[in-house]
Each structure stands twice: as C-alpha cells, then as structure tokens.
Design a protein around this motif. Sequence first.
Motif, PDB file in Angstrom:
ATOM      1  N   LEU A 178      32.552  48.723  49.120  1.00 53.81           N
ATOM      2  CA  LEU A 178      31.430  47.834  49.407  1.00 53.81           C
ATOM      3  C   LEU A 178      31.912  46.609  50.173  1.00 53.81           C
ATOM      4  O   LEU A 178      31.225  46.133  51.086  1.00 53.81           O
ATOM      5  CB  LEU A 178      30.742  47.408  48.107  1.00 53.81           C
ATOM      6  N   ALA A 179      33.076  46.090  49.821  1.00 56.45           N
ATOM      7  CA  ALA A 179      33.636  44.954  50.550  1.00 56.45           C
ATOM      8  C   ALA A 179      33.839  45.306  52.022  1.00 56.45           C
ATOM      9  O   ALA A 179      33.566  44.495  52.919  1.00 56.45           O
ATOM     10  CB  ALA A 179      34.959  44.524  49.920  1.00 56.45           C
ATOM     11  N   THR A 180      34.301  46.520  52.283  1.00 58.49           N
ATOM     12  CA  THR A 180      34.475  46.980  53.661  1.00 58.49           C
ATOM     13  C   THR A 180      33.136  47.049  54.382  1.00 58.49           C
ATOM     14  O   THR A 180      33.012  46.629  55.548  1.00 58.49           O
ATOM     15  CB  THR A 180      35.146  48.362  53.685  1.00 58.49           C
ATOM     16  N   ALA A 211      38.294  42.124  46.871  1.00 58.56           N
ATOM     17  CA  ALA A 211      38.572  42.761  48.154  1.00 58.56           C
ATOM     18  C   ALA A 211      37.927  42.004  49.311  1.00 58.56           C
ATOM     19  O   ALA A 211      38.503  41.897  50.397  1.00 58.56           O
ATOM     20  CB  ALA A 211      38.083  44.207  48.139  1.00 58.56           C
ATOM     21  N   LEU A 212      36.733  41.455  49.072  1.00 59.09           N
ATOM     22  CA  LEU A 212      36.012  40.778  50.146  1.00 59.09           C
ATOM     23  C   LEU A 212      36.681  39.458  50.525  1.00 59.09           C
ATOM     24  O   LEU A 212      36.682  39.079  51.704  1.00 59.09           O
ATOM     25  CB  LEU A 212      34.563  40.539  49.731  1.00 59.09           C
ATOM     26  N   ARG A 213      37.247  38.757  49.558  1.00 57.41           N
ATOM     27  CA  ARG A 213      37.931  37.496  49.868  1.00 57.41           C
ATOM     28  C   ARG A 213      39.005  37.713  50.935  1.00 57.41           C
ATOM     29  O   ARG A 213      39.142  36.932  51.877  1.00 57.41           O
ATOM     30  CB  ARG A 213      38.562  36.912  48.599  1.00 57.41           C
ATOM     31  N   LYS A 214      39.788  38.773  50.784  1.00 58.65           N
ATOM     32  CA  LYS A 214      40.863  39.056  51.740  1.00 58.65           C
ATOM     33  C   LYS A 214      40.303  39.366  53.116  1.00 58.65           C
ATOM     34  O   LYS A 214      40.822  38.907  54.135  1.00 58.65           O
ATOM     35  CB  LYS A 214      41.714  40.228  51.232  1.00 58.65           C
ATOM     36  N   LYS A 230      32.462  34.227  44.297  1.00 54.45           N
ATOM     37  CA  LYS A 230      32.534  34.238  42.835  1.00 54.45           C
ATOM     38  C   LYS A 230      32.388  35.650  42.265  1.00 54.45           C
ATOM     39  O   LYS A 230      31.880  36.567  42.908  1.00 54.45           O
ATOM     40  CB  LYS A 230      31.406  33.363  42.259  1.00 54.45           C
ATOM     41  N   VAL A 231      32.823  35.805  41.021  1.00 54.70           N
ATOM     42  CA  VAL A 231      32.588  37.018  40.230  1.00 54.70           C
ATOM     43  C   VAL A 231      31.410  36.752  39.302  1.00 54.70           C
ATOM     44  O   VAL A 231      31.476  35.861  38.455  1.00 54.70           O
ATOM     45  CB  VAL A 231      33.836  37.405  39.419  1.00 54.70           C
ATOM     46  N   TYR A 232      30.326  37.511  39.474  1.00 55.85           N
ATOM     47  CA  TYR A 232      29.165  37.374  38.599  1.00 55.85           C
ATOM     48  C   TYR A 232      29.073  38.490  37.554  1.00 55.85           C
ATOM     49  O   TYR A 232      28.386  38.354  36.580  1.00 55.85           O
ATOM     50  CB  TYR A 232      27.889  37.343  39.435  1.00 55.85           C
ATOM     51  N   TRP A 233      29.782  39.616  37.786  1.00 58.77           N
ATOM     52  CA  TRP A 233      29.742  40.718  36.805  1.00 58.77           C
ATOM     53  C   TRP A 233      30.901  41.674  37.056  1.00 58.77           C
ATOM     54  O   TRP A 233      31.579  41.572  38.078  1.00 58.77           O
ATOM     55  CB  TRP A 233      28.392  41.452  36.847  1.00 58.77           C
ATOM     56  N   ARG A 234      31.112  42.559  36.089  1.00 61.02           N
ATOM     57  CA  ARG A 234      32.199  43.533  36.200  1.00 61.02           C
ATOM     58  C   ARG A 234      31.647  44.933  35.968  1.00 61.02           C
ATOM     59  O   ARG A 234      30.874  45.156  35.040  1.00 61.02           O
ATOM     60  CB  ARG A 234      33.309  43.244  35.171  1.00 61.02           C
ATOM     61  N   HIS A 235      32.054  45.846  36.826  1.00 58.25           N
ATOM     62  CA  HIS A 235      31.618  47.241  36.707  1.00 58.25           C
ATOM     63  C   HIS A 235      32.600  47.979  35.813  1.00 58.25           C
ATOM     64  O   HIS A 235      33.720  48.261  36.195  1.00 58.25           O
ATOM     65  CB  HIS A 235      31.563  47.884  38.094  1.00 58.25           C
TER      66      HIS A 235
END
Length: 236
Positions: A178-180, A211-214, A230-235
Amino acid sequence: MQITMLTLLPLTNSSPMPINEPGYAYLFDLEHNIQDSQKRDNIKTPRPHCYYTLRKAWQTDTGRHAWVDVFLHGDTSGGVWAESLQAGDTVLTKREVPEKIEHLQEGQALLIADETSIPTVARLLELWDNPLPPLVLCITGDTGDQAYFDEVKRNSEVKSNFTIVPIVTAKTNAGADLATLIDNKLGDYLAQQPLVIDKVWGALEASTAKALRKRLKNRLHLERSDMVVKVYWRHD
C-alpha cells in the motif's frame, strides 16, 4: 459507509473538549462497557483500550458535545464496542492526546489518510488556516467511503479549496504494498501538477506508515520536522 458516529456528552467539567483542535485522541476504556454477564464471568475483551480521534466538538445550551467516528473494519474489539453502545450509555476515557499539526501552518501541505484518520483530516480542513490549500490523498477500501469529505466540501465555512486524490484499494488498507501504491499515486499527480510539497501529515496502519516514511523521504527530501506520518492502528 463502514463508519459509525458516536455523539458524546461529557458528565463533568474536569476535561474540557477542545473545540478548535483537530486530531484530538481519546483512549477509550472498552472494558467499561462490557456486558454484566462478562463482568460476572471475568471475561476480558481482547483489547481493553482503543484510541479514537475527535471528529468535532461544539457547545450548545445543553453543554459540550463530542462527535467521534469509528471505522468498522472486521471483528475488532473497537468495532464490537462501538456497535454495542446504546443512547444513554456512559463511556470512559483513560488518556487524551493532542495531534502534532503545528508544522502545517505554512507551505504547501500534503495530507494522507485512510478510513481511521479521515475524521482527523476532515476537521483539519474545516479549521485550515494556511493560505495554501492542501493536497489530500484519501485511501479507502470501499469506493463509497470516499464520500466522507462531501459534507466538508459543501460547508460554506471551509476556507480551503482543497484537492482530493482518491485511492480505492478494494482490500484492507495495510502493508508495504500500500505504501508503494500511495507513493506511485503521489508521483503520478506531481508529474502532472506544478506542485512542490513542503509539509506532510498522515496517519495509517503501522507497517504502511513505516514503509511510506522511507518512500516519502526519498521523493520529497523533507526535514524530519516537516513530515509527520503517524500510526493510527495495527493490522494483526
């Protein structure tokens, strides 16, 4: 839509609701609302606490009100808790955290949100005080959820003529892939528009955010203080 709205009325004045602060997070105590039978049998919820952000707060003659949107993505503790609430139930918060958005006051901003963070972005747009309108990447699994910002667009009080770039995935919005996709979508847009991004704010699933930060760092070459993802949730 897979989002349920909770309208809350505080019982005390010990913690005033922030009327003009987007992204204000509440750590709700899910165990406070479990059924009496569960309490008797000492059954614990899989996740006893969960953060949700304030969509909006306002003052009326009857007191202060809060509006919290909860995205229902599967059989999660937070989703079960939200669906089980009835009018008149009390809810308990254990902690409150303001969002870091000060860097968005100047420069061209990029906002990135999935279903869990679009309430924050919606309020941010309503209170936007930067003369430059932001670019918003809105990631949803369902095409219908893209309509979340329609009311914000219709609101005559919204000062920002913002642009929404929809990203519909038809699946759970998590992971490096998804980041890609987000990075590629941004790259395609910037290749067609004369826009230079100065500031970034986003909130996504943990592995996606990492992954998106990078990728954004490589693409936009921004200082760390100018890019908040930010991190709002974890899968799980």
